[in-house]
Scaffold this active site. Structure first.
Site, PDB file in Angstrom:
ATOM      1  N   ARG A 180       1.037  -5.334  -4.695  1.00 35.58           N
ATOM      2  CA  ARG A 180       1.229  -6.523  -4.782  1.00 35.58           C
ATOM      3  C   ARG A 180       1.060  -7.520  -4.740  1.00 35.58           C
ATOM      4  O   ARG A 180      -0.050  -7.982  -6.165  1.00 35.58           O
ATOM      5  CB  ARG A 180       0.056  -6.696  -3.249  1.00 35.58           C
TER       6      ARG A 180
ATOM      7  N   GLY B 208       0.740  -0.943   0.043  1.00 37.90           N
ATOM      8  CA  GLY B 208      -0.469  -0.074  -0.120  1.00 37.90           C
ATOM      9  C   GLY B 208       0.720   0.942  -0.412  1.00 37.90           C
ATOM     10  O   GLY B 208       1.852   1.592   0.683  1.00 37.90           O
TER      11      GLY B 208
ATOM     12  N   ARG C  48     -26.323  14.671  15.873  1.00 35.58           N
ATOM     13  CA  ARG C  48     -26.185  12.801  15.877  1.00 35.58           C
ATOM     14  C   ARG C  48     -24.733  12.421  16.412  1.00 35.58           C
ATOM     15  O   ARG C  48     -24.559  12.440  16.939  1.00 35.58           O
ATOM     16  CB  ARG C  48     -26.092  12.737  14.335  1.00 35.58           C
TER      17      ARG C  48
ATOM     18  N   ASP D 120       3.186  -0.250  11.819  1.00 36.18           N
ATOM     19  CA  ASP D 120       2.676  -2.003  11.979  1.00 36.18           C
ATOM     20  C   ASP D 120       4.165  -2.777  12.102  1.00 36.18           C
ATOM     21  O   ASP D 120       3.515  -3.958  12.110  1.00 36.18           O
ATOM     22  CB  ASP D 120       1.125  -2.497  11.690  1.00 36.18           C
TER      23      ASP D 120
ATOM     24  N   ARG E 268     -17.590  16.084  12.321  1.00 35.88           N
ATOM     25  CA  ARG E 268     -18.466  16.268  14.123  1.00 35.88           C
ATOM     26  C   ARG E 268     -18.749  18.320  13.901  1.00 35.88           C
ATOM     27  O   ARG E 268     -20.025  18.037  14.196  1.00 35.88           O
ATOM     28  CB  ARG E 268     -16.956  17.057  14.853  1.00 35.88           C
TER      29      ARG E 268
ATOM     30  N   GLY F 290       5.738  -2.232   3.738  1.00 34.70           N
ATOM     31  CA  GLY F 290       5.664  -2.356   5.087  1.00 34.70           C
ATOM     32  C   GLY F 290       6.483  -3.869   5.129  1.00 34.70           C
ATOM     33  O   GLY F 290       7.457  -4.441   4.735  1.00 34.70           O
ATOM     34  N   ASP F 291       5.685  -4.528   5.825  1.00 36.58           N
ATOM     35  CA  ASP F 291       6.757  -6.203   6.415  1.00 36.58           C
ATOM     36  C   ASP F 291       6.283  -7.246   5.330  1.00 36.58           C
ATOM     37  O   ASP F 291       7.474  -8.104   5.408  1.00 36.58           O
ATOM     38  CB  ASP F 291       5.914  -6.410   7.415  1.00 36.58           C
TER      39      ASP F 291
ATOM     40  N   ASP G 166      -0.686   2.401   8.328  1.00 35.10           N
ATOM     41  CA  ASP G 166      -0.905   1.304   9.701  1.00 35.10           C
ATOM     42  C   ASP G 166      -0.155   1.704  10.767  1.00 35.10           C
ATOM     43  O   ASP G 166       0.175   0.940  11.792  1.00 35.10           O
ATOM     44  CB  ASP G 166      -0.510  -0.157   9.158  1.00 35.10           C
TER      45      ASP G 166
ATOM     46  N   GLY H 241     -10.535  13.935  20.423  1.00 34.03           N
ATOM     47  CA  GLY H 241     -11.748  13.743  21.427  1.00 34.03           C
ATOM     48  C   GLY H 241     -13.297  12.465  21.170  1.00 34.03           C
ATOM     49  O   GLY H 241     -13.530  12.961  21.138  1.00 34.03           O
TER      50      GLY H 241
ATOM     51  N   THR I 222       4.478   2.612   5.808  1.00 30.91           N
ATOM     52  CA  THR I 222       2.768   1.968   5.330  1.00 30.91           C
ATOM     53  C   THR I 222       2.298   2.892   6.175  1.00 30.91           C
ATOM     54  O   THR I 222       2.849   3.797   7.891  1.00 30.91           O
ATOM     55  CB  THR I 222       2.846   0.771   5.874  1.00 30.91           C
TER      56      THR I 222
ATOM     57  N   ARG J  91     -24.554   7.294  11.578  1.00 25.87           N
ATOM     58  CA  ARG J  91     -24.408   7.824  10.766  1.00 25.87           C
ATOM     59  C   ARG J  91     -22.589   7.481  10.502  1.00 25.87           C
ATOM     60  O   ARG J  91     -22.171   7.440  11.594  1.00 25.87           O
ATOM     61  CB  ARG J  91     -24.771   9.598   9.848  1.00 25.87           C
TER      62      ARG J  91
ATOM     63  N   ARG K  34      -5.042  -1.882   8.778  1.00 27.77           N
ATOM     64  CA  ARG K  34      -5.304  -3.644   8.547  1.00 27.77           C
ATOM     65  C   ARG K  34      -5.005  -4.189   9.871  1.00 27.77           C
ATOM     66  O   ARG K  34      -6.390  -3.816  10.443  1.00 27.77           O
ATOM     67  CB  ARG K  34      -3.730  -4.052   8.507  1.00 27.77           C
TER      68      ARG K  34
END
Ligand code: F6P
Length: 331
Positions: A76, A15, A166, A133, A158, A106-107, A131, A189, A129, A248, A175
């Protein structure tokens, strides 16, 4: 790796992430500074199999530092998972006279780099990445920009949630990890943040948090869901059934991967690109360029792939404590 490095390849895989171009630029410019030629491999490992390449000079990467995406394209590659595919990739490296490959991703990208290094092509990895991660490094290129993109979107959401009183359920990427969701959740927040690292108790983690918030006088609620937890649409349905409000749902999706990299990503990517080429130039390789306590360290790929990074759950407690009327500390 005793011989002098004359030519290296650079590719982006998996990605995309904001700052990948800054890393490519740094690799090319540093290689230039060392008198090393640089070949851009297009479309990641797939491009290495198909000999899809472009020669890159320092000039070619001008005006790319601030661009999102990757000028080298990314993919990929399933073919690279096969022995046949990897042998073809090695043949491309030999045909192009590449003394090493810098792989940015990434990994998954680094597992490919490890396989290639086992076939005799030295590789260096740069973690990128959204992520965050990757176990071996505190930070991956793209994470900060992606957080800011998500924050910007949620701030806008917001406004309308507040006007209509709402509940908003927002799914963010990541991921199987909750880094993006938790950092973003703290920064906007959120009423509640659901991450895969924290076992979900719907009553405690969602229903009661909305109720507590409502009792404290709030009339709009922001629930941030990491994609690794499951579908935000399903979470929205459960909120409707169990709390009796009609949320929503917004899935932020790939918008989080786009945009100009921010200061942290440009600066980190540039340093990582520099150190990747320096490792090759100084006769090292088969390592990942990682951040550690603000500095850069090289970690051997196999060791790096075995390292695990855990979401700091103290951040989860911080997020919980920030809500008006939160009873989490008293409980
Ligand atoms: O790894 C980056 C990432 O954006 C993840 O957050 C997400 O799960 C995945 O890639 C999406 O992949 P694709 O681009 O194939 O839809």
């Amino acid at each position: 790796m005793e011989k002098k490095i004359k030519r290296i390849g650079v590719l982006t895989s998996g990605g995309d992430a904001p700052g990948m171009n800054a890393a490519v630029r740094a690799v090319v410019r540093t290689a230039d500074a060392y008198g090393i030629e640089c070949i851009g491999i297009r479309r990641g490992w797939a491009g290495l199999i198909l000999s899809d390449f472009v020669k890159l000079s320092g000039q070619d990467v001008g005006h790319t530092l601030s661009r999102g995406g990757t000028i080298l394209y990314t993919a990929r590659s399933e073919d690279f998972m096969t022995e046949k595919g990897r042998k073809r990739a090695v043949a491309t490296c030999k045909m192009l006279g590449l003394d090493g490959i810098v792989a940015i991703g990434g990994d998954g990208t680094f597992r490919g780099a490890l396989e290639l290094s086992r076939l005799g092509i030295p590789t260096v990895g740069i973690p990128a990445t959204i992520d965050n991660d990757v176990g071996c490094t505190n930070y991956t290129i793209g994470f900060d920009t992606a957080c800011n993109t998500a924050i910007d979107c949620i701030d806008k959401l917001r406004d309308t949630m507040q006007s209509h009183e709402r509940c908003s359920v927002v799914e963010v990427m990541g991921r199987n990890a909750g880094f993006l969701a938790l950092y973003v959740g703290i920064a906007v927040g959120a009423t509640a943040v659901l991450v895969p690292e924290h076992e979900l108790d719907f009553q405690r983690d969602v229903v009661e948090r909305i109720q507590d918030s409502r009792l404290a006088g709030n009339t709009h609620f922001m629930i941030v869901v990491a994609e690794g937890v499951g579908s935000a649409v399903e979470i929205g349905k459960r909120i409707k059934e169990e709390v009796g409000i009609d949320p929503r749902v917004t899935v932020l999706g790939h918008i989080q991967r786009g945009g100009a990299p921010n200061a942290r990503d440009r600066e980190t990517a540039t340093r990582m690109g520099y150190y990747a080429v320096r490792a090759f130039a100084e006769g090292r390789g088969n390592c990942i360029i990682c951040t550690k306590e603000g500095g850069i360290v090289e970690i051997p790929i196999e060791e790096a792939l075995a390292m695990k990074k855990h979401l700091q759950m103290d951040r989860y407690e911080v997020m919980e404590a920030m809500q008006i009327g939160s009873k989490v500390i008293r409980k």
